[in-house]
Design a protein around this motif. Structure first.
Motif, PDB file in Angstrom:
ATOM      1  N   THR A 239       0.848  -1.193   0.000  1.00 30.22           N
ATOM      2  CA  THR A 239       0.000   0.000   0.000  1.00 30.22           C
ATOM      3  C   THR A 239       0.884   1.244   0.000  1.00 30.22           C
ATOM      4  N   MET A 311      -0.933   2.093  -3.410  1.00 28.82           N
ATOM      5  CA  MET A 311      -2.045   2.996  -3.146  1.00 28.82           C
ATOM      6  C   MET A 311      -2.234   4.018  -4.264  1.00 28.82           C
ATOM      7  N   ASP A 351      -7.941   0.042  -8.459  1.00 32.11           N
ATOM      8  CA  ASP A 351      -6.888  -0.661  -7.731  1.00 32.11           C
ATOM      9  C   ASP A 351      -5.672  -0.904  -8.635  1.00 32.11           C
ATOM     10  N   SER A 353      -3.941  -3.388  -8.966  1.00 31.22           N
ATOM     11  CA  SER A 353      -3.813  -4.729  -9.544  1.00 31.22           C
ATOM     12  C   SER A 353      -4.102  -4.724 -11.044  1.00 31.22           C
ATOM     13  N   SER A 356      -0.937  -5.104 -12.978  1.00 34.31           N
ATOM     14  CA  SER A 356      -0.428  -6.472 -13.086  1.00 34.31           C
ATOM     15  C   SER A 356      -1.195  -7.250 -14.147  1.00 34.31           C
ATOM     16  N   LEU A 477       2.953  -5.356  -4.560  1.00 34.39           N
ATOM     17  CA  LEU A 477       3.499  -4.864  -5.826  1.00 34.39           C
ATOM     18  C   LEU A 477       4.687  -5.719  -6.266  1.00 34.39           C
ATOM     19  N   PHE A 480       3.426  -9.473  -6.800  1.00 37.59           N
ATOM     20  CA  PHE A 480       2.488  -9.843  -7.867  1.00 37.59           C
ATOM     21  C   PHE A 480       2.683  -9.147  -9.200  1.00 37.59           C
ATOM     22  N   TYR A 481       3.349  -7.989  -9.243  1.00 39.76           N
ATOM     23  CA  TYR A 481       3.536  -7.369 -10.553  1.00 39.76           C
ATOM     24  C   TYR A 481       4.589  -8.188 -11.307  1.00 39.76           C
TER      25      TYR A 481
HETATM   26  P1  ADP Z   1      -0.060  -3.720   2.874  1.00 40.36           P
HETATM   27  O1  ADP Z   1       1.054  -2.942   2.265  1.00 40.36           O
HETATM   28  O2  ADP Z   1      -1.229  -2.874   3.213  1.00 40.36           O
HETATM   29  O3  ADP Z   1       0.385  -4.582   4.007  1.00 40.36           O
HETATM   30  P2  ADP Z   1      -0.136  -5.301   0.439  1.00 40.36           P
HETATM   31  O4  ADP Z   1       1.314  -5.574   0.426  1.00 40.36           O
HETATM   32  O5  ADP Z   1      -1.038  -6.428   0.092  1.00 40.36           O
HETATM   33  O6  ADP Z   1      -0.654  -4.757   1.812  1.00 40.36           O
HETATM   34  O7  ADP Z   1      -0.393  -4.126  -0.589  1.00 40.36           O
HETATM   35  C1  ADP Z   1      -1.672  -3.712  -0.940  1.00 40.36           C
HETATM   36  C2  ADP Z   1      -1.549  -2.763  -2.104  1.00 40.36           C
HETATM   37  O8  ADP Z   1      -1.056  -3.451  -3.236  1.00 40.36           O
HETATM   38  C3  ADP Z   1      -2.844  -2.116  -2.509  1.00 40.36           C
HETATM   39  O9  ADP Z   1      -2.601  -0.742  -2.719  1.00 40.36           O
HETATM   40  C4  ADP Z   1      -3.211  -2.785  -3.810  1.00 40.36           C
HETATM   41  O10 ADP Z   1      -3.779  -1.853  -4.693  1.00 40.36           O
HETATM   42  C5  ADP Z   1      -1.890  -3.239  -4.349  1.00 40.36           C
HETATM   43  N1  ADP Z   1      -2.014  -4.510  -5.066  1.00 40.36           N
HETATM   44  C6  ADP Z   1      -2.700  -5.604  -4.673  1.00 40.36           C
HETATM   45  N2  ADP Z   1      -2.586  -6.598  -5.578  1.00 40.36           N
HETATM   46  C7  ADP Z   1      -1.793  -6.114  -6.566  1.00 40.36           C
HETATM   47  C8  ADP Z   1      -1.301  -6.652  -7.787  1.00 40.36           C
HETATM   48  N3  ADP Z   1      -1.618  -7.882  -8.202  1.00 40.36           N
HETATM   49  N4  ADP Z   1      -0.522  -5.865  -8.552  1.00 40.36           N
HETATM   50  C9  ADP Z   1      -0.213  -4.616  -8.174  1.00 40.36           C
HETATM   51  N5  ADP Z   1      -0.648  -4.051  -7.045  1.00 40.36           N
HETATM   52  C10 ADP Z   1      -1.430  -4.784  -6.241  1.00 40.36           C
END
Ligand code: ADP
Length: 530
Positions: A239, A311, A351, A353, A356, A477, A480-481
């Motif tokens: 995030t 974010m 979002d 995602s 990705s 990021l 999963f990216y």
């Molecule tokens: P946090 O940092 O809150 O602990 P995460 O590491 O899961 O949680 O990050 C969440 C963030 O990653 C969100 O802003 C979401 O939009 C982004 N996100 C979630 N899945 C993906 C994806 N497949 N590719 C890119 N960004 C993602």
């Protein structure tokens, strides 16, 4: 199809706006190192470089049973971690949603007594033996808590709100964020608030450490990373984005109020690099970045984060698309009905995602991406040309984020001098797959030398563990990216002072369960200092 031409050309032009040239990459990197130094010397406006009072990182041999709790947003998590001392661990976890009314309670006590109660429920369920062991064994009471010392859990408290840390288990709350608002907690030591409620319930628990999630990532990776090499840097690309690294104490020249053990000569520093270059000396800035900043709740702040983290990346794409829709000649989503309530028209509605998804779909008709655009943007029946434009722009936004992330990692490595002499330029072993790639691409010299070092390594010779600079990463990021790490590495190779030889020595690994294991490890380090 003149429309298609116009759209493709416009997408190309926009993508070019997000490019960072190799020259600029190096310029930003130098400034990053400069702002790190400023933050170590004084309370700077850009990177805070917060001393964490953690003076050592684990090497994987640490052992014992620890508790960790995490209060960071909507949930409160409690876990116990059994460190086996061989880089592995077991973890038992529970998670409970924070009742909304407690987030805005009248007194801090209401929230913290709820937290202590959750810790009690967890212990009763999973570690009942710690309550009655002293009775069963007829031991005399030997600690203030009324338990034998070895039955008292040391607890690491991950608290992801801004705190002014004044010791390894002391820190005062500066302000609430993320929907919390309990006035009388501000200015109080959050560890003491939690300990007081734990003591009222007479639990065998001592709050040993106050933990920042980035420091947790560093510790967790350092424990689990292969070999005995300790980790230099823990970095989060989720995030938000932030990094914590091991700094030499003598380089932290600004005043530090608090006590700590200085025998290692090191201290972990929480960079708060999301605020790198808030003064906007070198960061790239497109018109879309400027719109995002102006529409944000904190204009002029977290400027690096606004170009890098989950974010914001979806929001940058959304802004680009909305701006492009304003030029009918470009004919993006031409003739499609898009509801005014569609995510495309809602600030923060898209979002990250989708970036990705766009990167992952390389089919000719981009059918998956077009399907995804229905829900993520609220755009149905987009053409292949529309999707191609979205893909090209999303790619450009993500590559820029990955290159900036590479700069952050590179700057930490350069500032700490980890690639410098003492360390000769022996590369880390290449994977067999990458040797095969080198052979295929007729990069024979490279393949031959990599094979030699791989053979030497298999034979237990050459490639010194000492040559490796280990980095732990976490966050959706980077996880999963597709190829995010590869793009970061490409940036690292471009940096003066790192290059291809340096980049090969950098080992990057995901730090799993960072907040739990990391907090446990900090509690362990803290317990040793008691
Ligand atoms: P946090 O940092 O809150 O602990 P995460 O590491 O899961 O949680 O990050 C969440 C963030 O990653 C969100 O802003 C979401 O939009 C982004 N996100 C979630 N899945 C993906 C994806 N497949 N590719 C890119 N960004 C993602």
């Amino acid at each position: 199809r003149p429309h298609t031409m116009a759209l493709a050309a416009e997408a190309k032009r926009i993508a070019a706006d997000f490019e960072i040239s190799d020259t600029d990459l190096n310029k930003i990197n130098l400034e990053f190192v400069q702002q790190m130094k400023e933050g170590l010397a004084k309370n700077a406006t850009n990177m805070s470089q917060i001393p964490t009072f953690v003076t050592a990182v684990p090497n994987g041999t640490e052992k014992g049973l620890y508790l960790a709790v995490d209060l960071g947003g909507t949930n409160f998590r409690v876990c116990s971690i059994n460190l086996h001392g061989d880089t592995t661990f077991d973890i038992v976890q529970s998670k409970v949603a924070i009742p909304k009314e407690l987030m805005v309670a009248k007194t801090a006590k209401e929230l913290f007594s709820f937290l202590a109660k959750q810790i009690e429920l967890f212990l009763r369920e999973h570690h009942e033996d710690h309550f009655n062991a002293h009775i069963r064994r007829r031991q005399t009471i030997s600690t203030p808590e009324g338990f034998r010392d070895e039955h008292i859990f040391r607890l690491g408290f991950t608290f992801s709100f801004p705190v002014h840390q004044i010791g390894i288990n002391r820190g005062t709350l500066m302000r609430w964020t993320k929907g919390f608002d309990i006035a009388d907690a501000v200015g109080q030591d959050v560890c003491k608030l939690l300990q007081d409620e734990i003591d009222i319930l007479k639990l065998p628990v001592r709050v040993a450490a106050l933990v920042n999630d980035t420091v947790g990532t560093l510790m967790a990776r350092s424990y689990t990373s292969p070999g005995k090499t300790s980790t230099l840097l823990g970095a989060i690309f989720g995030t938000g984005t932030n990094g914590a690294y091991v700094e030499r104490l003598d380089k932290i020249t600004k005043p530090m109020d608090g006590e700590f053990d200085n025998s290692t000569g090191d201290m972990v520093v929480n960079t708060e690099w999301g605020s790198f270059d808030n003064s906007m000396k070198v960061l790239p800035s497109t018109i879309y970045d400027q719109i995002l900043d102006q529409e944000s709740v904190n204009p002029g702040i977290q400027m690096f984060e606004k170009r890098v983290s989950g974010m914001f990346l979806g929001e940058i794409l959304r802004i680009v698309l909305v701006q492009t829709l304003k030029t009918p000649a470009v004919s993006l989503f031409s003739g499609l009905e898009i509801a005014s309530t569609a995510p495309l028209h809602a600030t923060g509605g898209v979002d990250s995602s989708i970036l990705s998804e766009a990167e992952a779909d390389s089919s000719a008709d981009l059918s998956k991406l077009r399907e995804y655009m229905k829900t993520s943007l609220g755009v149905s029946a987009a053409t292949v040309e529309d999707a191609l434009a979205v893909k090209e722009i999303a790619h450009a936004i993500a590559i820029r984020a990955a290159r900036l992330s590479g700069i952050a990692i590179g700057a930490i490595i350069l500032e700490t001098g980890r690639l410098n002499p003492g360390a000769s330029a022996v590369p880390a072993p290449k994977s067999t797959a990458s040797i095969v790639e080198d052979v295929k691409s007729l990069n024979l010299a490279e393949a031959a030398s990599a094979t030699v070092s791989k053979l030497a390594n298999t034979a237990g010779l050459a490639v010194n563990e000492d040559e490796i600079v280990d980095v732990g990463v976490d966050g959706s990021l980077v996880e999963f990216y597709p190829k995010f790490e590869e793009y970061m590495r490409e940036a690292l190779r471009t940096l003066d002072g790192i290059g291809a030889a340096g980049e090969r020595r950098i080992r990057i690994g995901i730090a799993k369960d960072g907040s739990g294991v990391g907090a446990a490890l900090i509690a362990l380090v803290a317990a040793k200092m008691e």
